[in-house]
Design a protein around this motif. Sequence first.
Motif, PDB file in Angstrom:
ATOM      1  N   ARG A   1       0.830  -1.203   0.000  1.00 11.47           N
ATOM      2  CA  ARG A   1       0.000   0.000   0.000  1.00 11.47           C
ATOM      3  C   ARG A   1       0.867   1.258   0.000  1.00 11.47           C
ATOM      4  NH1 ARG A   1      -4.479  -2.533   4.235  1.00 11.47           N
ATOM      5  NH2 ARG A   1      -5.375  -3.976   2.693  1.00 11.47           N
ATOM      6  N   ALA A   2       2.022   1.186   0.640  1.00 16.07           N
ATOM      7  CA  ALA A   2       2.948   2.324   0.599  1.00 16.07           C
ATOM      8  C   ALA A   2       3.481   2.511  -0.816  1.00 16.07           C
ATOM      9  CB  ALA A   2       4.094   2.099   1.580  1.00 16.07           C
ATOM     10  N   ALA A   3       3.756   1.394  -1.499  1.00 20.04           N
ATOM     11  CA  ALA A   3       4.255   1.480  -2.868  1.00 20.04           C
ATOM     12  C   ALA A   3       3.237   2.139  -3.787  1.00 20.04           C
ATOM     13  CB  ALA A   3       4.604   0.088  -3.382  1.00 20.04           C
ATOM     14  N   ALA A   4       1.948   1.910  -3.507  1.00 15.78           N
ATOM     15  CA  ALA A   4       0.895   2.505  -4.334  1.00 15.78           C
ATOM     16  C   ALA A   4       0.846   4.019  -4.197  1.00 15.78           C
ATOM     17  CB  ALA A   4      -0.454   1.903  -3.962  1.00 15.78           C
ATOM     18  N   LEU A   5       1.418   4.545  -3.096  1.00 15.08           N
ATOM     19  CA  LEU A   5       1.394   5.988  -2.850  1.00 15.08           C
ATOM     20  C   LEU A   5       2.615   6.702  -3.427  1.00 15.08           C
ATOM     21  CD1 LEU A   5       0.168   5.952   0.862  1.00 15.08           C
ATOM     22  CD2 LEU A   5      -1.202   6.311  -1.201  1.00 15.08           C
ATOM     23  N   LEU A   6       3.627   5.939  -3.824  1.00 10.57           N
ATOM     24  CA  LEU A   6       4.831   6.561  -4.359  1.00 10.57           C
ATOM     25  C   LEU A   6       4.548   7.184  -5.723  1.00 10.57           C
ATOM     26  CD1 LEU A   6       7.631   3.929  -3.591  1.00 10.57           C
ATOM     27  CD2 LEU A   6       7.274   6.132  -2.472  1.00 10.57           C
ATOM     28  N   PRO A   7       5.160   8.337  -6.026  1.00  7.16           N
ATOM     29  CA  PRO A   7       4.996   8.912  -7.373  1.00  7.16           C
ATOM     30  C   PRO A   7       5.586   7.972  -8.419  1.00  7.16           C
ATOM     31  CG  PRO A   7       6.736  10.033  -6.140  1.00  7.16           C
ATOM     32  CD  PRO A   7       6.039   9.147  -5.164  1.00  7.16           C
TER      33      PRO A   7
END
Length: 286
Positions: free
Chosen positions: A260-266
């Motif tokens: 889920r953190a990866a989904a927030l990365l630009p």
Amino acid sequence: MLTTLHELMRPPAGMAFDFSQPAGEPALAPPDGVSWRVFANPVSLFVGGVAAVLLELSEPSVRSGVWDHSNFQRDPGLRLRRTGFAAMMTVYGPRSATEQLIARVVRMHGHVEGTTPDGTAYRANDPRLLDWVQATATFGFSEAYHRYVRPFSAAEKDAAFAEAQPAARLYGAAGAPRSRAEWEALLAATAPRLQGSPILLEFIRIMSEAAILPAPMRWLQRLLMRAAVEMTPEPVRSLPQLRGRGLRRGEATLVRMLARAAALLPLQDSPPAQAARRLAARGTVK
């Protein structure tokens, strides 16, 4: 850490490709579909890709074709990047370039044939094997996203298989599942042929130890391998080579946090970001 995983989405050396060109040309997959979300997450891509290979290596003819006719054992990192690039092209690439890429792969597969250890003849372009490979890939990527990034509705699960149809047909997998129900029917029909092999253990060892991620991040590599085993469906998950190799207590939560953190990365200049710019040139993507 997650930025390093994003690097796995880039084409390997010698295969550089500008997904932002030609301006306005559509991809095989719709930009507002499920696939564009699934393939933009490096964590679920890694997990789903490994799960797909575990399923493929459990089918004897596919196993022999993959293991005997590829450079995976010598350079797993390069093979992973090449396979990932082909997957990125089928989702984000301009249609004309993607069709050319798939045609080259089909021609290469035309030379891949042999016999399994029990003497069964196989050829890589056998429609039955192509259907299995295409189905396991779609299941692996979409299921990893569903489990570790965001749960999919039944309609979204079906959409993942429907959106894979154009590429599947180009590869010659005319019977690839068009829905989640068709995938489950294919899995049930194929289950009697699925079997364990020392190659499954060797694959897990290679993928756990190979220099795919930097040495300080090798723990993450092994964690994602366990996440892939955890989501592999029966009867494969219960094979002796996979039994007990899934996630440990509390690790599913950690994988979800990472995904889920990866989904927030630009997305920066990744294939999905470049493809969005390409389609925005004609107003396809807002």
